[in-house]
Design a protein around this motif. Structure first.
Motif, short mmCIF file in Angstrom:
data_model
loop_
_atom_site.label_atom_id
_atom_site.label_comp_id
_atom_site.label_asym_id
_atom_site.label_seq_id
_atom_site.Cartn_x
_atom_site.Cartn_y
_atom_site.Cartn_z
N SER A 107 17.70 7.24 -4.41
CA SER A 107 17.17 5.95 -3.72
C SER A 107 15.89 6.54 -3.20
O SER A 107 15.79 7.68 -2.55
CB SER A 107 18.19 5.52 -2.76
N LEU A 108 14.70 5.63 -3.08
CA LEU A 108 13.61 5.59 -2.45
C LEU A 108 13.81 6.15 -0.96
O LEU A 108 13.11 6.94 -0.28
CB LEU A 108 12.69 4.72 -2.40
N SER A 109 14.82 5.12 -0.37
CA SER A 109 15.02 5.44 1.14
C SER A 109 15.47 6.87 1.54
O SER A 109 15.66 7.35 2.68
CB SER A 109 16.01 4.36 1.50
N GLU A 110 16.15 7.63 0.69
CA GLU A 110 16.71 8.72 1.06
C GLU A 110 15.48 10.07 0.87
O GLU A 110 15.52 10.88 1.50
CB GLU A 110 17.71 9.34 0.03
N ASN A 111 14.78 9.78 -0.12
CA ASN A 111 13.98 11.01 -0.47
C ASN A 111 12.27 10.81 -0.43
O ASN A 111 11.50 11.58 -0.35
CB ASN A 111 14.14 11.57 -1.97
N LYS A 112 11.97 9.36 -0.58
CA LYS A 112 10.62 9.00 -0.64
C LYS A 112 9.82 8.83 1.09
O LYS A 112 10.62 7.68 1.55
CB LYS A 112 10.27 7.76 -1.58
N LYS A 113 9.19 9.40 1.36
CA LYS A 113 8.70 9.37 2.80
C LYS A 113 7.68 8.09 2.74
O LYS A 113 6.98 7.87 1.85
CB LYS A 113 7.85 10.29 3.18
N PRO A 114 7.46 7.25 3.99
CA PRO A 114 6.64 6.14 3.77
C PRO A 114 5.04 6.78 3.74
O PRO A 114 4.97 7.83 4.19
CB PRO A 114 6.53 5.48 5.31
N LEU A 115 4.42 5.79 3.01
CA LEU A 115 2.93 6.17 3.22
C LEU A 115 2.28 6.28 4.47
O LEU A 115 2.81 5.34 5.34
CB LEU A 115 2.10 5.20 2.30
N GLU A 116 1.48 7.02 4.62
CA GLU A 116 0.87 7.21 6.14
C GLU A 116 -0.85 6.74 6.18
O GLU A 116 -1.36 7.08 5.27
CB GLU A 116 1.00 8.41 6.57
N VAL A 117 -0.81 5.41 7.05
CA VAL A 117 -1.75 4.82 6.99
C VAL A 117 -2.50 4.79 8.48
O VAL A 117 -1.80 4.54 9.49
CB VAL A 117 -2.03 3.46 6.59
N THR A 118 -3.85 5.34 8.60
CA THR A 118 -4.63 5.47 10.10
C THR A 118 -5.42 4.22 10.10
O THR A 118 -6.60 4.49 9.22
CB THR A 118 -5.08 6.83 10.19
N ILE A 119 -5.38 3.52 10.88
CA ILE A 119 -6.59 2.52 11.06
C ILE A 119 -7.40 2.99 12.51
O ILE A 119 -6.91 3.19 13.51
CB ILE A 119 -5.91 1.20 11.65
N ASN A 157 2.71 -4.59 0.40
CA ASN A 157 2.45 -4.64 -0.95
C ASN A 157 3.60 -3.75 -1.74
O ASN A 157 3.33 -2.66 -2.52
CB ASN A 157 1.08 -3.97 -1.08
N GLY A 158 4.85 -3.68 -1.24
CA GLY A 158 6.02 -3.31 -1.90
C GLY A 158 6.22 -1.82 -1.78
O GLY A 158 6.87 -0.98 -2.32
N GLN A 159 5.28 -1.29 -0.60
CA GLN A 159 5.49 0.07 0.08
C GLN A 159 5.98 0.35 1.42
O GLN A 159 5.48 -0.77 2.23
CB GLN A 159 3.92 0.75 -0.43
N GLU A 160 6.77 1.25 1.52
CA GLU A 160 7.21 1.58 2.99
C GLU A 160 5.75 2.29 3.68
O GLU A 160 5.38 3.17 3.14
CB GLU A 160 8.25 2.46 3.07
N VAL A 161 5.48 1.82 4.69
CA VAL A 161 4.27 2.11 5.38
C VAL A 161 4.20 2.35 6.80
O VAL A 161 4.80 1.55 7.51
CB VAL A 161 2.91 1.04 4.94
N ALA A 162 4.00 3.63 7.07
CA ALA A 162 3.91 4.14 8.56
C ALA A 162 2.64 3.79 9.03
O ALA A 162 1.46 4.64 8.36
CB ALA A 162 4.65 5.18 8.82
N VAL A 163 2.21 3.27 10.09
CA VAL A 163 0.66 3.19 10.48
C VAL A 163 0.37 3.87 11.60
O VAL A 163 1.18 3.55 12.84
CB VAL A 163 0.54 1.42 10.66
N CYS A 198 -9.39 2.80 5.14
CA CYS A 198 -8.75 3.54 6.00
C CYS A 198 -8.24 5.01 5.63
O CYS A 198 -8.20 5.05 4.40
CB CYS A 198 -7.39 2.55 6.60
N GLU A 199 -7.89 5.79 6.32
CA GLU A 199 -7.10 7.04 5.93
C GLU A 199 -5.60 6.74 5.31
O GLU A 199 -4.84 6.30 6.32
CB GLU A 199 -7.20 8.16 6.87
N VAL A 200 -5.33 7.37 4.23
CA VAL A 200 -4.42 7.11 3.59
C VAL A 200 -3.60 8.53 3.07
O VAL A 200 -4.36 9.15 2.51
CB VAL A 200 -4.17 6.15 2.42
N TYR A 201 -2.03 8.67 3.16
CA TYR A 201 -1.70 9.82 2.82
C TYR A 201 -0.37 9.65 2.29
O TYR A 201 0.41 8.68 2.78
CB TYR A 201 -1.51 10.84 4.03
#
Length: 466
Positions: free
Chosen positions: A33-45, A72-78, A356-359
């Motif tokens: 599952s994405l929730s177990e292994n996929k980290k959120p995208l990191e966005v810096t505003i 947009n269907g992605q887990e994002v940490a801002v 914006c910066e995206v990782y």
């Protein structure tokens, strides 16, 4: 016992099957599952401010950053990176970065700058369809939450480009000790009362030299925001100064409907004459001249008994003289007229540039920086979050519900809150207009007989800025 043997047998089969798959397909990976292994995208505003310190925004930013969002269907940490900039180089820095497509995602502008920057910006209207997904303030709610005049200047071409976090307007600051010495019980509410108070508070020697100014009014260069004070007087008289089409009303006659019919009046000229009378040695309200110190400094030193200033000067006065005993009162008004106050605010806007910066970087195409920036500003304007900002900055609210709460407090800030719904500006399309008005005031003080000629010359200078 049979159940235990069955479980052991099933486990053995799964193990053997998994081992066989790995032998046949070395790259085989079981689905997870994405929730177990996929980290959120990191966005810096990136967020540029001017007058607010980072502490003024820290609580709101921390609250926003503490959540993970589904954009947009992605887990994002801002992350919000707030930077306080210096005014002198501010626009030059913005212009330089704009050339390189690197301007900040959020930055503050004077509300008078909107026309100049609108081409850079993402409006709230453009994001209506994404209101629920990004937690945006709904466009239709804005007029319910904010006074009409507060948001009028944030529209351009029928699009809303900002949500105001606070309101500020000119108010009357008065020295309580000097008022007590002059036996004046309360600050003036009208300009007629203001003239009477000024006479009582002014101290002149036998040579007609000013010993104690009753009010900082009448000159240009040494009076803080003299152009705004004059503009307020003109607008209280019914003129616009400059309208939405950049037509200049300064010095023009206007038609006013009265009980006896249509009258022609020149409110601009009348206001200019009234303003400059306070620096005219021949008038009985003479109280200020070009030899005085800066109006804020004079008031802080306990010399000038009254000044007109914005809420932000409260902090400056505290630094200049923390023992100053003064009060703040609503701006004087014309008798039997509609209440008009003068607004001056800085407001955050959103760049339409998707920079914006995206990782990780390869996920950039899945991130809409402008919508995330609007999401943060909408979050900041929620009632409880706006309270955090206002408590830190000691500013008056722009929200109607918080305005009502602040008025009940009956303190210095409540005065500015009470003026929010009547505070307006004019279409000042170029900051150099302030300089022209200040120079006009001082020229009139040197050559009062040519007042109309000097006004006409000021109009010509403004026309050249179009």
């Amino acid at each position: 016992m049979k159940k235990i043997l069955a479980i052991m047998f099933l486990t053995a089969i799964l193990f053997v099957t998994g081992y066989a798959l790995l032998m046949i397909y070395p790259d085989f990976k079981a689905p997870v599952s994405l929730s177990e292994n996929k980290k959120p995208l990191e966005v810096t505003i990136e967020f540029w401010g001017l007058w607010d310190n980072s502490d003024d925004w820290s609580e709101i930013i921390e609250k926003f950053e503490s959540e993970t969002y589904n954009f947009n269907g992605q887990e994002v940490a801002v992350s919000i990176n707030y930077t306080k900039k210096e005014f002198d180089q501010y626009e030059d820095e913005l212009a330089y970065l704009k050339q390189k497509d690197g301007e900040p995602n959020i930055f503050v502008i004077d509300s008078n700058w909107l026309e100049k920057y609108a081409g850079w910006l993402e409006s709230l209207n453009e994001n209506n369809a994404y209101a629920e997904e990004y937690g945006l303030i709904k466009y239709g709610e804005v007029t319910d939450l904010f006074p009409t005049e507060t948001i009028r200047g944030l529209f351009f071409d029928n699009k809303l480009y900002s949500i105001p976090l606070y309101s500020d307007s000119l108010a009357l600051f008065y020295n309580k000790d000097l008022f007590a010495d002059a036996e004046i019980d309360s600050p003036p509410k009208t300009w007629a009362e203001f003239k009477i108070a000024t006479k009582k508070l002014t101290d002149l020697n036998r040579k007609n030299e000013i010993i104690q100014p009753g009010a900082a009014l009448g000159c240009g260069e040494n009076i803080n925001r003299a152009s705004d004070i004059l503009a307020l007087l003109i607008m209280q008289g019914g003129a616009k100064i400059i309208d939405e089409d950049k037509n200049i009303d300064l010095g023009k006659e206007i038609e006013v409907r009265t009980l006896t019919g249509i009258e022609k009046r020149n409110p601009s000229k009348k206001a200019i004459v009234f303003y400059t009378e306070f620096s005219n040695p021949k008038k009985n309200i003479y109280t200020w001249d070009s030899e005085q110190n800066d109006s804020i400094q004079s008031f802080a030193e306990g010399k000038a008994a009254m000044i007109m200033a914005y809420n932000y000067q409260i902090k400056n006065l505290l630094v200049l003289n923390h023992n100053l005993n003064y009060g703040v009162s609503p701006m004087p008004q014309l008798e039997n007229s509609t209440v008009v106050n003068f607004a001056n605010t800085w407001t955050p806007v959103v760049s339409k540039n998707n920079n914006c910066e995206v990782y990780p970087p390869e996920a950039r195409s899945k991130v809409d920086c402008a919508k995330i920036a609007w999401s943060f500003l909408s979050f900041a304007n929620e009632k409880e979050n706006a309270k955090l900002y206002l408590a830190s900055t000691k500013k008056a609210s722009a929200r109607k519900d918080l305005i009502a709460e602040q008025i009940k407090l009956d303190n210095k800030i409540s005065v500015f809150a009470s003026q929010a719904e009547s505070a307006v500006g004019y279409h000042k399309f170029d900051d150099r207009i302030d300089v022209i008005l200040v120079e006009m005031i001082d020229e009139i003080n040197w050559d009062r007989e040519n007042l109309e000629k000097i006004i006409d010359e000021a109009v010509e200078k403004i026309e050249k800025l179009k």
